[in-house]
Design an enzyme around this catalytic site. Structure first.
Site, PDB file in Angstrom:
ATOM      1  N   GLU A  77       6.692  -0.160 -10.424  1.00 21.32           N
ATOM      2  CA  GLU A  77       5.194  -0.534 -10.075  1.00 21.32           C
ATOM      3  C   GLU A  77       4.581  -0.325 -11.159  1.00 21.32           C
ATOM      4  O   GLU A  77       3.230   0.221 -11.168  1.00 21.32           O
ATOM      5  CB  GLU A  77       4.882   0.102  -8.700  1.00 21.32           C
ATOM      6  CG  GLU A  77       5.756   0.187  -7.446  1.00 21.32           C
ATOM      7  CD  GLU A  77       4.972   0.486  -6.187  1.00 21.32           C
ATOM      8  OE1 GLU A  77       4.346   1.307  -6.336  1.00 21.32           O
ATOM      9  OE2 GLU A  77       5.430  -0.100  -5.373  1.00 21.32           O
ATOM     10  N   ASP A 117      10.504   0.862   1.709  1.00 23.97           N
ATOM     11  CA  ASP A 117       9.232   1.768   1.311  1.00 23.97           C
ATOM     12  C   ASP A 117       8.642   2.439   2.720  1.00 23.97           C
ATOM     13  O   ASP A 117       7.661   1.507   3.078  1.00 23.97           O
ATOM     14  CB  ASP A 117       8.173   0.925   0.723  1.00 23.97           C
ATOM     15  CG  ASP A 117       6.972   1.589  -0.024  1.00 23.97           C
ATOM     16  OD1 ASP A 117       7.214   2.835  -0.033  1.00 23.97           O
ATOM     17  OD2 ASP A 117       5.979   1.164  -0.725  1.00 23.97           O
ATOM     18  N   GLU A 130       0.699   4.866   5.830  1.00 23.30           N
ATOM     19  CA  GLU A 130       0.579   3.693   5.124  1.00 23.30           C
ATOM     20  C   GLU A 130       1.002   2.371   6.039  1.00 23.30           C
ATOM     21  O   GLU A 130       0.269   1.441   6.010  1.00 23.30           O
ATOM     22  CB  GLU A 130       1.309   3.755   3.923  1.00 23.30           C
ATOM     23  CG  GLU A 130       1.301   2.464   2.961  1.00 23.30           C
ATOM     24  CD  GLU A 130       1.853   2.617   1.726  1.00 23.30           C
ATOM     25  OE1 GLU A 130       2.344   3.628   1.184  1.00 23.30           O
ATOM     26  OE2 GLU A 130       1.947   1.355   0.695  1.00 23.30           O
TER      27      GLU A 130
HETATM   28  C1  GCV Z   1       1.913   5.852  -5.100  1.00 26.69           C
HETATM   29  C2  GCV Z   1       4.325   2.275  -2.274  1.00 26.69           C
HETATM   30  C3  GCV Z   1       2.769   2.517  -2.014  1.00 26.69           C
HETATM   31  C4  GCV Z   1       2.146   2.777  -3.419  1.00 26.69           C
HETATM   32  C5  GCV Z   1       2.831   4.006  -3.891  1.00 26.69           C
HETATM   33  C6  GCV Z   1       4.172   3.745  -4.044  1.00 26.69           C
HETATM   34  C7  GCV Z   1       5.200   5.035  -4.637  1.00 26.69           C
HETATM   35  O1  GCV Z   1       4.374   1.042  -3.144  1.00 26.69           O
HETATM   36  O2  GCV Z   1       2.109   1.033  -1.653  1.00 26.69           O
HETATM   37  O3  GCV Z   1       0.834   3.014  -2.982  1.00 26.69           O
HETATM   38  O4  GCV Z   1       2.302   4.441  -5.099  1.00 26.69           O
HETATM   39  O5  GCV Z   1       4.940   3.315  -2.718  1.00 26.69           O
HETATM   40  O6  GCV Z   1       5.729   5.721  -3.868  1.00 26.69           O
HETATM   41  O7  GCV Z   1       5.207   5.266  -5.498  1.00 26.69           O
END
Ligand code: GCV
Length: 742
Positions: A317, A391, A419
Site C-alpha cells: 500500500e 484483509d 475496520e
Molecule cells: C495500516 C488495510 C487497512 C489499512 C492498513 C492496512 C495494513 O488495508 O485498510 O488502513 O494500514 O490494512 O494492514 O497495513
C-alpha cells in the site's frame, strides 16, 4: 404552645423535611454508582455481602518478601483488588490464616523453602496453591520471575472476581505463546488509522515530561490478560519515531510498561535510512544502510535496554520496501534483524504485501512472494501474517501461508479494531472469529495441522511463537469506544495466553468481571455474544463474499464500486457479479488460488463439496445454482442477509431485558448502539440486494421484502468524515455524489 406556634413548628418541620428530601433526591433517583467503563474488567466493585463473608477469611493480608517494581505492581494490584472486592482494606502483613504469600524462590525465602514445582512454568508462568504454612492456611502465588508473580496475582483476582472457589487451589499456568503483542496503529499526530475510540492515548507532544496516568491503567489492563509487548505506532510508519527526540519519549513509555512485563516495539519505516539518515538508498545490501540500522538500534538499546524490536510494513500500500531495490522480503527483514540480534530484539515482518503492478489475484500475492523465501529469514524474524489472505474480513478462509512456511517463524495478526465489522457501534464478539481461524486445519502435515499449532510453533518444532492484535484502544473514556469492544481486548490477551480457552469461557469471565456474575445475565448474554459474529457475516458478506465495503473508510456497503485506481481495491473485483452469477473463481479454471492450500483443501474448495460459507470466496456460482439447502444461490443469499438482521433484532431484545443487571450508562449506550447496528444491517442488506438484483433479475423469495429504494439511493449515501480512514480529508471528495441540497 399556642395554635399559631404549633402551626409554625409544623410548617418549619414540613419545610425542613422537604428540604432534606430534595437534598436526597439525586441519591434516590441516580444509580448507586455510575459506571462509564473506564475501569474495564479491573473494576473491583464490592462483592455481594454473602460473598464478602465467604472470601474475607481467605484473603486477610499480603506477604511479600522481595522488593522489585514488578512485585510492587503485584502487591498494589492485590491491595487495590482485594480491598475493593472484599470492601475492607487488605494490606501487608505476616503469615497468618488467609494470608496471600507472593514471591519467587529467589526473592522470597518463604517461597524457596516450599520447593514448589516451578520448573515447567518458564519465565512467565505462575502457580497458585492453597497450603498450610507454619500451621496457617495460606494461598501461595509463586513463579520463577516477578512478572510471573504479577500474572498470578491477576489470576487470583480473576478467580475472585468471577466467584470461583479459592479455598483449595492448585493452579499452574504458563502462556502458550511467547510473544503476545498489540500493534497500535496510532499516528504521531494523535489520529489512529482505523481507530474508532477517539484519538491516540499517546500524548507524544507532552512526553517525556508529562506521562499521563492513563498509560499505567492501560498497562495494567494489558498485563492482566498477559499481553507482553506493544508496538506504539502505525505500521504505515512515520520515520520520525526513530529520531532521538521520539526515542526519548518512547523510553519514558517503556519505563511505565516495564514493571508489567511489557516490552515496547516500534513500527519502522523501511526507508528510514534515507529520511532520517540522509543516505542515498535504503538498499539492504548496501553496507552504509546496514551500518545505519546497527547504529540506530544500538542507540535505541542504550536508552531502552529491553526494547522489543520492530514491526515492518514493506512494499505494501505505497510503503517502501526491499523490492524497490530488487531485494527479497527476506533480505529486507534480515538487515534489520541483524542489527537487533545482539540485543535480543525481534523483527515482525508483515506478509501483507501486494502490488498494484501485479495482475495476480490479490489473495495469492503474499503466498507467491513468501513461499520461495522459506528458511531464508533469520531466527529473530517472524513473518507476521493476517488471519486471511485479503484483509480482516468478517469471514476469510485462513491465510494459505499458514502451514506453507515450515522453516519460518510465523505470527498471526488479527484486528481488534473493527475496520470491516461495523466500527465500534456494531457488537461483534471477535474471539469467535479468531478461534475459528486458530482451529482451521491447514492439513499441511496431515489432519490436525491447525493454525494454532503453526503459530505456537509445535507443528514444525519451532521454539518461539507469536500472535499480534491490531489494538482497538483510544482515548475515549471507555477506552475502546463501546462497552462490548472491551471484550475483544480482554479476549485477545486471554486467548494468546491460552489458545485452548473457548470464546464462551472468555465471554463468561469478562461479563462477570465487567458487569455481574449473576448466572441469569451470563446465560442470556454469552449466547448473544457468540451469535454476534455469524450475524455480521450474514448481514454484510454472506456465503464467502468479501470486501464489499465503501471506499477508503470502509463504513457501509459499496458492492458496486469499480472506479478506484487499483483494481484490487474495488469491491467489484471481489464479487464478480455478472449476468451468470456471483463470486470469485479461484479454482484452477480461475485464479487458481485454491492450489495454494494443501491438496485435500485445494480440491475441496475447487469442487462441489465446498462448504457454503466459503463458496463465493472460491467459486463463481450461477444465480440459479442449487445450494445444499435446496434453495437457489439467489434465495440463499437473501435468506442469509435476513437471518443476520433477525439476529441483531434478537440481540436487541436480549440486551433490552438486561436492564436490571447493568448500570444505566452502559446499558443505554449499548441499547443505542444495537439500534444503530440493526439499522445498518438493514442498509447492508438492502444495498447489496439492490445491486446484485441488477444482475440476477430474480424476484425476492416469498416472505422476504424487496429493498425499499432503488440502487441509486444506496449509491448516493455518502459519508465524508467517517472515522479512522487514512488521509480522510483529501479523500473526502472522492466519488462525492451531487448533494441534493445544492
Ligand atoms: C495500516 C488495510 C487497512 C489499512 C492498513 C492496512 C495494513 O488495508 O485498510 O488502513 O494500514 O490494512 O494492514 O497495513
Amino acid at each position: 404552645m399556642t395554635r399559631r406556634g404549633r402551626l409554625g413548628a409544623y410548617t418549619f418541620r414540613f419545610f425542613a423535611a422537604a428540604f432534606l428530601l430534595l437534598l436526597a433526591m439525586p441519591a434516590l433517583t441516580m444509580p448507586v454508582r455510575a459506571e462509564d467503563g473506564y475501569d474495564l474488567w479491573l473494576r473491583y466493585r464490592p462483592m455481594e455481602t454473602s460473598a464478602q463473608a465467604q472470601y474475607r477469611p481467605l484473603a486477610t493480608a499480603i506477604v511479600s518478601e522481595g522488593i522489585s517494581p514488578s512485585l510492587d505492581a503485584a502487591k498494589t494490584e492485590l491491595v487495590r483488588g482485594l480491598g475493593g472486592l472484599l470492601n475492607r482494606p487488605v494490606g501487608a502483613g505476616a503469615v497468618q490464616d488467609g494470608a496471600i504469600v507472593i514471591g519467587t524462590p529467589t526473592s522470597s525465602p518463604l517461597v524457596a523453602g516450599l520447593k514448589l514445582p516451578l520448573s515447567a512454568l518458564g519465565k512467565e508462568g505462575y502457580l497458585i496453591r492453597s497450603i498450610s504454612l507454619s500451621g496457617h492456611a495460606v494461598t501461595i502465588i509463586a513463579a520463577n520471575s516477578d512478572i510471573g508473580v504479577l500474572y498470578g496475582s491477576f489470576a487470583l483476582l480473576r478467580l475472585i472476581q468471577t466467584r470461583q472457589p479459592i479455598a483449595r487451589l492448585d493452579v499452574s499456568s504458563a502462556p502458550r505463546l511467547k510473544y503476545r503483542l498489540l500493534n497500535h496503529w496510532d499516528n504521531l499526530d494523535g489520529t489512529i488509522e482505523r481507530g474508532y475510540a477517539g484519538h491516540s492515548i499517546f500524548d507524544w507532544h507532552k512526553m517525556p515530561d508529562y506521562m499521563d496516568p492513563r498509560y499505567t491503567v492501560m498497562t495494567r489492563a494489558d498485563a492482566s490478560v498477559g499481553i507482553n509487548g506493544i508496538a506504539l505506532n502505525n505500521v504505515s510508519a512515520d520515520p520520525w519515531i526513530l529520531s532521538s527526540m521520539y526515542i526519548e519519549k518512547v523510553a519514558a513509555l517503556a519505563a511505565v510498561l516495564r514493571p508489567y512485563g511489557i516490552r515496547v516495539y516500534l513500527a519502522a519505516k523501511f526507508s528510514a535510512p534515507v529520511e532520517l539518515g540522509k543516505l542515498k538508498t535504503a538498499d539492504p545490501a548496501d553496507p552504509q544502510v546496514q551500518a545505519w540500522w546497527k547504529k540506530e538500534v544500538d542507540g535505541i538499546y542504550r536508552r531502552i535496554p529491553d526494547f522489543g524490536g520492530f514491526v515492518v510494513k514493506a512494499n505494501s500500500e505505497g510503503q517502501p520496501g526491499p523490492r524497490d531495490y530488487n531485494r527479497s522480503q527476506a533480505e529486507g527483514a534480515n538487515v534489520i534483524a541483524d542489527a537487533l540480534a545482539p540485543h535480543g530484539g525481534t523483527v515482525f515482518w508483515r506478509a501483507f504485501v501486494y502490488s498494484e503492478k501485479d495482475p495476480t489475484d490479490r489473495a495469492k500475492q503474499a503466498y507467491n512472494e513468501f513461499k520461495p523465501l522459506d528458511g531464508k529469514f533469520r531466527d529473530n524474524v517472524f513473518v507476521q501474517t493476517k488471519n486471511g489472505a485479503i484483509d480482516f474480513q468478517p469471514r476469510e478462509p485462513a491465510h494459505p501461508l499458514f502451514g506453507a512456511l515450515p522453516k519460518t517463524n510465523m505470527a498471526m495478526e488479527v484486528q481488534l479494531t473493527k475496520e470491516y465489522l461495523g466500527f465500534a457501534t456494531h457488537l461483534v464478539y471477535l474471539p469467535v472469529l479468531w478461534k475459528e481461524v486458530l482451529d482451521w486445519d491447514t492439513m499441511a502435515k496431515g489432519k490436525g495441522s491447525t493454525v494454532a499449532k503453526v503459530i505456537d510453533g509445535s507443528l514444525e518444532g519451532h521454539d518461539t511463537s507469536a500472535m499480534v492484535g491490531v489494538s482497538n484502544i483510544g482515548d475515549d473514556r471507555n477506552w475502546t469506544g463501546a462497552p462490548f469492544t472491551q471484550a475483544d481486548w480482554y479476549g485477545f490477551g486471554r486467548l494468546t495466553w491460552d489458545l485452548n480457552l473457548t470464546p464462551e469461557q472468555i465471554a463468561r469471565e469478562w461479563l462477570g468481571m465487567s458487569f455481574t456474575n449473576d448466572p441469569a445475565f451470563a446465560n442470556a448474554v454469552v449466547p448473544m455474544m457468540i451469535a454476534s459474529r455469524e450475524a455480521v457475516v450474514d448481514y454484510m458478506t454472506p456465503l464467502g463474499l468479501h470486501h464489499m465495503f465503501a471506499t477508503n473508510h470502509h463504513y457501509g456497503p459499496g458492492p458496486w464500486i469499480n472506479d478506484l485506481s487499483r483494481p484490487d481495491w474495488n469491491p467489484t473485483y471481489y464479487n464478480r457479479a455478472d449476468a451468470k452469477g456471483l463470486g470469485f473463481d479461484r479454482t484452477p479454471s480461475g485464479s487458481d488460488a485454491t492450489s495454494q492450500y494443501a491438496p485435500p483443501l485445494a480440491s475441496l474448495f475447487a469442487g462441489p463439496d465446498i462448504p457454503d460459507r466459503d463458496l463465493l470466496w472460491f467459486q463463481h456460482v450461477a444465480w440459479g445454482h442449487k445450494m445444499k439447502s435446496g434453495r437457489t444461490l439467489w434465495d440463499e443469499l437473501i435468506v442469509h442477509y435476513d437471518t443476520g438482521i433477525a439476529e441483531v433484532g434478537e440481540m436487541r431484545r436480549t440486551w433490552a431485558a438486561m436492564n436490571p443487571y447493568v448500570d444505566d450508562e452502559r446499558w443505554s449506550q449499548q441499547v443505542a448502539f444495537l439500534a444503530i447496528q440493526e439499522k445498518e444491517a438493514q442498509w447492508w442488506r438492502d444495498a447489496c440486494i439492490a445491486y446484485f438484483q441488477t444482475f440476477s433479475h430474480m424476484p425476492m423469495p416469498a416472505g422476504h421484502s424487496a429493498p425499499p429504494h432503488d440502487l441509486s439511493f444506496y449509491k448516493a449515501i455518502y459519508i465524508p468524515y467517517a472515522p479512522g480512514a487514512p488521509g480522510v480529508t483529501s479523500a473526502a471528495f472522492h466519488n462525492k455524489p451531487k448533494d441534493p441540497i445544492e
